[in-house]
Write a protein that holds these residues in place. Structure first.
Motif, PDB file in Angstrom:
ATOM      1  N   PRO A  78       0.837  -1.195   0.000  1.00 27.46           N
ATOM      2  CA  PRO A  78       0.000   0.000   0.000  1.00 27.46           C
ATOM      3  C   PRO A  78       0.885   1.264   0.000  1.00 27.46           C
ATOM      4  CG  PRO A  78      -0.445  -1.377   1.913  1.00 27.46           C
ATOM      5  CD  PRO A  78       0.717  -1.980   1.222  1.00 27.46           C
ATOM      6  N   VAL A  79       0.410   2.277  -0.662  1.00 26.82           N
ATOM      7  CA  VAL A  79       1.130   3.550  -0.681  1.00 26.82           C
ATOM      8  C   VAL A  79       0.433   4.495   0.293  1.00 26.82           C
ATOM      9  CG1 VAL A  79       1.784   5.532  -2.087  1.00 26.82           C
ATOM     10  CG2 VAL A  79       1.828   3.224  -3.060  1.00 26.82           C
ATOM     11  N   LEU A  80       1.188   5.005   1.233  1.00 22.75           N
ATOM     12  CA  LEU A  80       0.594   5.882   2.250  1.00 22.75           C
ATOM     13  C   LEU A  80       1.191   7.290   2.180  1.00 22.75           C
ATOM     14  CD1 LEU A  80       0.452   3.313   5.194  1.00 22.75           C
ATOM     15  CD2 LEU A  80      -1.437   4.095   3.751  1.00 22.75           C
ATOM     16  N   THR A  81       1.820   7.578   1.037  1.00 25.55           N
ATOM     17  CA  THR A  81       2.413   8.902   0.859  1.00 25.55           C
ATOM     18  C   THR A  81       1.403  10.029   1.059  1.00 25.55           C
ATOM     19  OG1 THR A  81       3.845   7.833  -0.725  1.00 25.55           O
ATOM     20  CG2 THR A  81       3.961  10.218  -0.627  1.00 25.55           C
ATOM     21  N   PRO A  82       0.182   9.907   0.539  1.00 23.99           N
ATOM     22  CA  PRO A  82      -0.787  10.998   0.764  1.00 23.99           C
ATOM     23  C   PRO A  82      -1.060  11.238   2.243  1.00 23.99           C
ATOM     24  CG  PRO A  82      -1.596   9.474  -0.909  1.00 23.99           C
ATOM     25  CD  PRO A  82      -0.375   8.845  -0.324  1.00 23.99           C
ATOM     26  N   GLN A  83      -0.885  10.196   3.040  1.00 27.03           N
ATOM     27  CA  GLN A  83      -1.106  10.351   4.483  1.00 27.03           C
ATOM     28  C   GLN A  83       0.174  10.784   5.193  1.00 27.03           C
ATOM     29  OE1 GLN A  83      -2.249   7.595   2.753  1.00 27.03           O
ATOM     30  NE2 GLN A  83      -4.382   8.282   2.766  1.00 27.03           N
ATOM     31  N   GLY A  84       1.251  10.956   4.408  1.00 24.72           N
ATOM     32  CA  GLY A  84       2.494  11.438   5.003  1.00 24.72           C
ATOM     33  C   GLY A  84       3.447  10.334   5.421  1.00 24.72           C
ATOM     34  N   PHE A  85       3.157   9.095   5.076  1.00 27.15           N
ATOM     35  CA  PHE A  85       4.017   7.981   5.492  1.00 27.15           C
ATOM     36  C   PHE A  85       4.712   7.352   4.289  1.00 27.15           C
ATOM     37  CE2 PHE A  85       1.398   8.428   9.196  1.00 27.15           C
ATOM     38  CZ  PHE A  85       2.211   8.037  10.246  1.00 27.15           C
ATOM     39  N   GLU A  86       6.027   7.217   4.415  1.00 22.52           N
ATOM     40  CA  GLU A  86       6.815   6.579   3.351  1.00 22.52           C
ATOM     41  C   GLU A  86       7.226   5.185   3.803  1.00 22.52           C
ATOM     42  OE1 GLU A  86       7.319   7.773   0.453  1.00 22.52           O
ATOM     43  OE2 GLU A  86       6.736   9.885   0.735  1.00 22.52           O
ATOM     44  N   LEU A  87       7.357   4.307   2.838  1.00 22.99           N
ATOM     45  CA  LEU A  87       7.786   2.951   3.150  1.00 22.99           C
ATOM     46  C   LEU A  87       9.243   2.948   3.635  1.00 22.99           C
ATOM     47  CD1 LEU A  87       6.965  -0.118   2.911  1.00 22.99           C
ATOM     48  CD2 LEU A  87       8.204  -0.098   0.738  1.00 22.99           C
ATOM     49  N   VAL A  88       9.491   2.248   4.753  1.00 23.28           N
ATOM     50  CA  VAL A  88      10.862   2.043   5.212  1.00 23.28           C
ATOM     51  C   VAL A  88      11.386   0.726   4.645  1.00 23.28           C
ATOM     52  CG1 VAL A  88      12.347   1.741   7.242  1.00 23.28           C
ATOM     53  CG2 VAL A  88      10.417   3.321   7.343  1.00 23.28           C
ATOM     54  N   GLY A  89      10.520  -0.295   4.643  1.00 17.11           N
ATOM     55  CA  GLY A  89      10.903  -1.613   4.151  1.00 17.11           C
ATOM     56  C   GLY A  89      10.059  -2.673   4.821  1.00 17.11           C
ATOM     57  N   GLY A  90      10.569  -3.894   4.813  1.00 18.62           N
ATOM     58  CA  GLY A  90       9.780  -4.959   5.415  1.00 18.62           C
ATOM     59  C   GLY A  90      10.633  -6.097   5.903  1.00 18.62           C
TER      60      GLY A  90
END
Lengths: 169, 264
Positions: free
Chosen positions: B170-182
């Motif tokens: 999921p992309v959460l960039t609009p909510q201000g969250f960037e992926l760190v990894g998994g």
């Protein structure tokens, strides 16, 4: 959570060790052994628990082991030493008196009194350090205080005798 | 032991009074009732204390020998590491234990009566594991994830393979969250994936997912799991469980969970 810094605990450990062993070198060796033992046992300590009591507990344990492992110091009763000892300077009389009387307390009473009165430890922590019930801490404390008072009152005019095993400086 | 101000006092209280170990109220109450003889003894003990402290005060202010400084610093380094470990919500050990034992010890761990552990639905346990995994990895500075966002394609392929289903990030960039990894984690009924996101303030949220045994093909509503170290919203969808955990308010977390759900 307050960060309890190790370095802040060392002066009190040294002081207690000094009074316990009556010897500056032996005291620092004991503190060093305590810190090294703490390094090995560190995983047993939990963040937030009482660091000071834990270190004192380790130290007391080491001290008891040392006592068991080495031949007991020859304790000479002050009163048998007559006048052969150097008179201390007068302004230090009452301090020396206290120190001398302190050394004449039975060891189990002295440790309790030192932890509580000198190191300002709570009764619960002192019980933990000495691994005895709090009730025993209280009874030893009461006996230590009564005995110390007796000793001090017996010898108000006898400040001329130096404690025997005193190698503090 | 020495607390209630009204309790009648005994010899131990007199010592506690001299040692300053009573609450101010209790100390005051006792002082008001002291006989002359008792007051004299307390004063004597307090004076003894002061004398002892001044007698040995100088030892504590002597400079420390190097050998003790070195030993103290070594111990300090260990303490810092340990404190860090416990500060991760104090959960690392519990999580390992829990994963290992399949939560059979849950009742004991959480302080509930062990004789009657509450049966917990597998979805709830799933959410609990998600919240714990969050608490463990969220504070991690150096290794928050196994595969970082730069290798996103590899991350998705790898975890899809291990979880046995094509995954979508999921992309959460609009909510201000960037992926760190998994990372890959063990779960009660197989592999779990944890995706971590972080916002500009450094706040991290984790999405935890994996196949849940016994979960039907149906979809459930969002539910909040609030008994863990952080709150988590969790839901089921086509045999898969999802949980989004983070130290956020309920509404903010729900909004993020909704955004995740819409993209899966």
């Amino acid at each position: 959570m307050d960060r309890q810094r190790i370095i802040d605990q060392v002066p009190a450990l040294r002081r207690y060790a000094r009074v316990l062993t009556g010897d500056a070198w032996a005291a620092d060796d004991l503190v060093q052994d305590t810190l090294e033992r703490a390094c090995r046992k560190w995983v047993l300590w939990r963040s937030g628990s009482n660091l000071r009591a834990w270190l004192f507990t380790l130290m007391h344990h080491l001290y008891l082991n040392q006592l068991r492992g080495s031949p007991p110091l020859q304790v000479v009763d002050i009163d048998t030493l007559h006048e052969g000892l150097q008179a201390p300077t007068h302004d230090a009389d009452s301090a020396l008196d206290l120190e001398r009387c302190l050394q004449r307390l039975p060891a189990d009473q002295r440790t309790v009194l030192l932890l509580v009165a000198l190191e300002d430890m709570s009764y619960a922590d002192a019980a933990r350090v000495l691994q005895i019930p709090v009730g025993t801490v209280m009874s030893r404390l009461a006996r230590a205080r009564a005995r110390l008072r007796e000793l001090m009152e017996q010898s108000p005019a006898a400040p001329t005798q130096k404690p025997v095993l005193r190698r503090l400086k | 032991m020495f607390d209630s101000p009204q309790r009648p006092f005994d010899e131990n209280d007199l010592h506690a009074l001299a040692d300053g170990q009573l609450s101010p109220e209790r100390a005051q109450a006792i002082r008001a009732q002291l006989g002359a003889d008792q007051a004299e003894r307390v004063a004597h003990w307090a004076a003894q204390r002061a004398q002892l402290q001044s007698l040995y005060a100088s030892i504590a202010t002597e400079p420390l020998p190097d050998v003790l400084l070195t030993a103290a610093n070594r111990l300090q380094a260990l303490q810092d590491r340990q404190t860090q470990l416990w500060r991760w919500g104090g959960m690392a050990a519990s999580v390992l234990l829990a994963f290992g034992l399949g939560w059979t010890l849950h009742g004991q761990w959480s302080g509930q009566p062990t004789s009657a552990p509450l049966p917990m639905a597998s979805e709830q346990r799933f959410a609990q594991q998600a919240a714990l995994a969050h608490a463990v990895y969220q504070p991690e500075q150096r290794h928050p994830v196994e595969v970082d966002a730069a290798q996103q394609e590899h991350l998705v392929q790898w975890l899809s393979k291990r979880l046995g289903r094509p995954l979508k990030l999921p992309v959460l960039t609009p909510q201000g969250f960037e992926l760190v990894g998994g990372r890959l984690l063990p779960g009660e009924s197989g592999a779990r994936a944890q995706f971590m996101y972080q916002n500009a303030a450094g706040l991290r949220i984790t999405l935890y997912l994996g196949a849940l045994n016994g979960a039907g093909a149906d979809e459930t509503a969002f539910r909040l799991y609030a008994d863990g170290p952080v709150p988590a919203f969790y839901w089921l969808d086509q045999g898969f469980g999802y949980a989004l955990s983070g130290s956020l308010g309920r509404d903010a977390l729900l909004a993020l969970a909704t955004a995740v759900h819409q993209q899966l």
